[in-house]
Write a protein that holds these residues in place. Structure first.
Motif, PDB file in Angstrom:
ATOM      1  N   GLN A 477      -8.002   4.134  -4.620  1.00 47.85           N
ATOM      2  CA  GLN A 477      -7.228   4.271  -5.849  1.00 47.85           C
ATOM      3  C   GLN A 477      -5.787   4.713  -5.583  1.00 47.85           C
ATOM      4  O   GLN A 477      -5.514   5.560  -4.718  1.00 47.85           O
ATOM      5  CB  GLN A 477      -7.914   5.301  -6.754  1.00 47.85           C
ATOM      6  CG  GLN A 477      -7.207   5.596  -8.053  1.00 47.85           C
ATOM      7  CD  GLN A 477      -8.035   6.462  -8.962  1.00 47.85           C
ATOM      8  OE1 GLN A 477      -8.617   5.980  -9.940  1.00 47.85           O
ATOM      9  NE2 GLN A 477      -8.103   7.748  -8.655  1.00 47.85           N
ATOM     10  N   ASN A 478      -4.866   4.127  -6.349  1.00 46.19           N
ATOM     11  CA  ASN A 478      -3.451   4.550  -6.346  1.00 46.19           C
ATOM     12  C   ASN A 478      -2.804   4.455  -4.970  1.00 46.19           C
ATOM     13  O   ASN A 478      -1.917   5.249  -4.641  1.00 46.19           O
ATOM     14  CB  ASN A 478      -3.302   5.980  -6.875  1.00 46.19           C
ATOM     15  CG  ASN A 478      -3.644   6.092  -8.343  1.00 46.19           C
ATOM     16  OD1 ASN A 478      -3.463   5.142  -9.103  1.00 46.19           O
ATOM     17  ND2 ASN A 478      -4.150   7.243  -8.745  1.00 46.19           N
ATOM     18  N   ASN A 479      -3.194   3.510  -4.185  1.00 49.41           N
ATOM     19  CA  ASN A 479      -2.570   3.277  -2.890  1.00 49.41           C
ATOM     20  C   ASN A 479      -1.554   2.138  -3.005  1.00 49.41           C
ATOM     21  O   ASN A 479      -1.634   1.303  -3.905  1.00 49.41           O
ATOM     22  CB  ASN A 479      -3.631   2.906  -1.846  1.00 49.41           C
ATOM     23  CG  ASN A 479      -4.712   3.958  -1.725  1.00 49.41           C
ATOM     24  OD1 ASN A 479      -4.504   5.022  -1.153  1.00 49.41           O
ATOM     25  ND2 ASN A 479      -5.889   3.673  -2.284  1.00 49.41           N
ATOM     26  N   GLU A 480      -0.620   2.124  -2.059  1.00 49.20           N
ATOM     27  CA  GLU A 480       0.323   1.017  -1.976  1.00 49.20           C
ATOM     28  C   GLU A 480       0.178   0.358  -0.615  1.00 49.20           C
ATOM     29  O   GLU A 480       0.367   1.012   0.424  1.00 49.20           O
ATOM     30  CB  GLU A 480       1.755   1.492  -2.199  1.00 49.20           C
ATOM     31  CG  GLU A 480       2.757   0.347  -2.209  1.00 49.20           C
ATOM     32  CD  GLU A 480       4.143   0.772  -2.662  1.00 49.20           C
ATOM     33  OE1 GLU A 480       5.108   0.030  -2.360  1.00 49.20           O
ATOM     34  OE2 GLU A 480       4.258   1.830  -3.309  1.00 49.20           O
ATOM     35  N   PHE A 481      -0.152  -0.936  -0.617  1.00 49.81           N
ATOM     36  CA  PHE A 481      -0.421  -1.678   0.603  1.00 49.81           C
ATOM     37  C   PHE A 481       0.711  -2.684   0.854  1.00 49.81           C
ATOM     38  O   PHE A 481       1.052  -3.457  -0.046  1.00 49.81           O
ATOM     39  CB  PHE A 481      -1.730  -2.453   0.492  1.00 49.81           C
ATOM     40  CG  PHE A 481      -2.957  -1.618   0.263  1.00 49.81           C
ATOM     41  CD1 PHE A 481      -3.747  -1.210   1.325  1.00 49.81           C
ATOM     42  CD2 PHE A 481      -3.329  -1.240  -1.025  1.00 49.81           C
ATOM     43  CE1 PHE A 481      -4.895  -0.456   1.114  1.00 49.81           C
ATOM     44  CE2 PHE A 481      -4.468  -0.485  -1.246  1.00 49.81           C
ATOM     45  CZ  PHE A 481      -5.257  -0.083  -0.178  1.00 49.81           C
ATOM     46  N   THR A 482       1.238  -2.693   2.064  1.00 50.76           N
ATOM     47  CA  THR A 482       2.206  -3.709   2.473  1.00 50.76           C
ATOM     48  C   THR A 482       1.699  -4.361   3.748  1.00 50.76           C
ATOM     49  O   THR A 482       1.419  -3.671   4.739  1.00 50.76           O
ATOM     50  CB  THR A 482       3.594  -3.097   2.717  1.00 50.76           C
ATOM     51  OG1 THR A 482       4.054  -2.494   1.509  1.00 50.76           O
ATOM     52  CG2 THR A 482       4.589  -4.161   3.160  1.00 50.76           C
ATOM     53  N   ASN A 483       1.570  -5.684   3.719  1.00 49.28           N
ATOM     54  CA  ASN A 483       1.020  -6.393   4.869  1.00 49.28           C
ATOM     55  C   ASN A 483       1.654  -7.788   4.926  1.00 49.28           C
ATOM     56  O   ASN A 483       1.579  -8.555   3.966  1.00 49.28           O
ATOM     57  CB  ASN A 483      -0.504  -6.498   4.754  1.00 49.28           C
ATOM     58  CG  ASN A 483      -1.167  -6.851   6.072  1.00 49.28           C
ATOM     59  OD1 ASN A 483      -0.587  -7.539   6.908  1.00 49.28           O
ATOM     60  ND2 ASN A 483      -2.409  -6.389   6.260  1.00 49.28           N
ATOM     61  N   LEU A 484       2.265  -8.095   6.052  1.00 52.23           N
ATOM     62  CA  LEU A 484       2.937  -9.388   6.226  1.00 52.23           C
ATOM     63  C   LEU A 484       2.006 -10.488   6.738  1.00 52.23           C
ATOM     64  O   LEU A 484       2.392 -11.657   6.765  1.00 52.23           O
ATOM     65  CB  LEU A 484       4.116  -9.222   7.192  1.00 52.23           C
ATOM     66  CG  LEU A 484       5.175  -8.176   6.827  1.00 52.23           C
ATOM     67  CD1 LEU A 484       6.257  -8.132   7.901  1.00 52.23           C
ATOM     68  CD2 LEU A 484       5.769  -8.476   5.468  1.00 52.23           C
TER      69      LEU A 484
END
Length: 559
Positions: A477-484
């Motif tokens: 919950q309430n996480n921010e994911f960045t993945n290229l």
């Protein structure tokens, strides 16, 4: 005529510094139209005269005529305030003398208030005189014994001054000290004497007590300083090594590690309950020699805290070595109540290798320079496991930041696991939950910032190895994911590697997360993915019955 004299007032504000300004406020409180004249004189006292009395030098004065309360004439009114600048070392002590006249009459209805203000304009000292309290001038005798404390220029002179019976100090704790310790006490008092001197015997007593505490060994508070010699563990005479401190401190006590670099050839073993506390503005460094492949800091006791240290281990990587480790005691008796907080943990090996019950890893910075391995590797945990508000900085080959992956089936996991508030950069995985459960377990992964940067991998990996009938809560919950990486996912369920367990429908709760996958997601051959959000599973899990219905997706956002 009536006179009020404050006597000597030491020129300090509420913080012990020279006051910025002093004010004298006089007011006619009477209701009759009587003349009320006031002569205000401010004098400085540079030093006592031969008889020990205050030597007064007038440096500010004003003659004021106050009319009755509520009226004014000729620019004067019922209230007058005289400001006087005090911010000068030439005015160590001052006094205020107020003369009212005529009396009886208007002079008997005057109230006077003397106060100072600090640089923030806050009132920090007040002396108030009510009507009827004016009388004969006050002359205060300066204590010659206190003056000797303030005039001491060397430790020897300070020691003579504080030992003078005329000063009246309680020397009960001081007298048993050695001559060396007494000299150190005198030096400490001298070095910490306020700029304007001590204002009372009581303030000297406090300084003496603090100095005695510094030179006396307290087995509950042991001090170490890199390179120190002939120490005894007191604050004034610290040990030179952490190992000496650990040996000397009482169970439950604190080893205070002062600024410096501490070189450890083999291992630093903690074998009793204690706190290792780094002190100072510059975090102390503990550097483990690279000449072997041992774990660095080894915690083999319950109730251990490691705080504010920079641990560095650039040793060659082996199958299990780490910068710090909590090894296995027994399968049914793990080391418990461990706290690793506010440290920098850096190395070419794992950051931590852990068997523990009730462990908190919080507010640390992990600098992971290892090749093809994890940062935190949890082999066996029970109770509450907290991984909170840490920073994980990996490299192009860093595998996982927080991994639950026991080597043996007897290494089990249970309890509540909180992975919250962390920041991760440059790891393949953030959390890999490849655990063997032996009791009720909850996993909360919340409020994390996850950026894989150029690394390839899915952020959170769940596996068929986990018995989901024992999982009470599984919340992401309430996480921010960045993945290229266009082939990877934010939450990935993997089959294989042992076990064929599948969660219940909606058991994997994925709520209110932000997904930043600019190149798409889930394009790995054979994977089944959600059409809207980057969650899914592999083909092996599908053979065991895994479906997208196992995910409960609510409130998520793609950017």
């Amino acid at each position: 005529m009536a006179i009020y004299d404050t006597g000597p007032i030491v020129n300090i504000d509420g913080t012990g510094q020279i006051a910025q300004q002093m004010f004298i406020r006089v007011e006619n409180t009477g209701t009759e139209n009587l003349p009320a004249n006031v002569l205000i004189e401010v004098y400085r006292i540079p030093e006592p005269n031969a008889e020990g009395y205050s030597q007064q030098i007038i440096y500010a004065q004003s003659l004021v005529g106050l009319t009755e309360f509520g009226s004014a004439s000729n620019g004067a009114g019922p209230v007058f305030v005289l400001p006087v600048t005090l911010n000068s070392p030439l005015i160590p002590v001052y006094g205020v003398r107020i003369t009212t006249f005529p009396d009886p009459g208007g002079g008997s209805q005057i109230t006077a208030t003397i106060f100072t203000e600090n640089a923030q304009g806050e009132t920090v000292a007040v002396q108030r005189v009510l009507p009827g309290e004016f009388g004969t001038p006050t002359v205060t005798l300066i204590n010659p014994a206190l003056q000797a404390v303030n005039e001491a220029q060397t430790p020897a002179e300070m020691r003579t001054a504080i030992e003078d019976p005329a000063l009246g100090l309680d020397l009960t704790a001081y007298n048993p000290l050695s001559d060396t310790q007494k000299n150190q006490v005198a030096e400490i008092i001298l070095n910490n004497r306020p700029p304007i001197g001590f204002t009372s015997v009581e303030s000297v007593q406090i300084a003496l007590n603090n100095a005695v505490d510094q030179v006396t060994v307290d087995p509950n508070n042991i001090y170490v300083e890199a390179g120190a010699t002939d120490g005894d563990g007191s604050q004034a005479n610290p040990f030179g090594t952490i190992e000496e401190g650990v040996t000397a401190v009482n169970p439950g006590g604190t080893v205070h590690i002062l600024e410096g670099t501490y070189n450890i050839e083999n291992q630093l073993v903690i074998d009793k309950s204690l706190t290792l506390q780094g002190e100072g503005d510059v975090i102390p460094q503990i550097v483990f020699s690279p000449t072997n492949t041992l774990d660095g800091l080894v915690i083999q006791a319950d109730n251990v805290t490691v705080d504010n240290l920079h641990l560095i281990s650039n040793r060659a990587l082996t199958g299990s070595n780490a910068v710090f480790s909590v090894p296995l005691r027994t399968l049914d008796n793990l080391y418990e109540n461990i706290t690793i907080s506010s440290n920098i943990i850096e190395g070419t090996v794992r950051s931590g290798y852990i068997f523990a019950e009730n462990i908190t890893i919080e507010d640390n910075e992990f600098i992971h320079n290892a090749v093809n391995t994890q940062a935190l590797r949890f082999q066996m945990v029970d109770g509450t496991t907290n991984v909170l508000n840490n920073t994980f900085q990996g490299n192009s080959t860093s595998v996982g930041a927080v991994i639950f992956e026991p080597n043996l089936v007897s290494y089990t996991v249970s309890g509540t696991i909180n992975v919250s508030g962390n920041t991760m950069e440059s790891f393949n995985q953030f959390v890999n939950f490849f655990a063997i459960l032996d009791g009720p377990t909850s996993l909360f992964i919340e409020d994390n910032m996850i950026d894989h940067q150029t690394n390839s991998g899915s952020s959170i990996i769940l596996t068929t190895r986990v018995d989901y009938t024992l999982v009470e809560e599984l919340l992401i919950q309430n996480n921010e994911f960045t993945n290229l990486d266009p082939q990877r996912l934010a939450v990935y369920f993997a089959g294989g590697g042992g076990g064929n367990n599948i969660p219940a429908d909606d058991q994997i709760k994925v709520y209110s997360n932000i997904f930043n996958f600019p190149n798409g997601y889930g394009q790995r051959p054979g994977d089944i993915v959600d059409p809207i959000f980057p969650v899914g599973y592999n083909a092996t899990a599908a053979t065991f019955g895994m479906t997208l219905d196992k995910f409960d997706l609510q409130g998520n956002t793609n950017v």
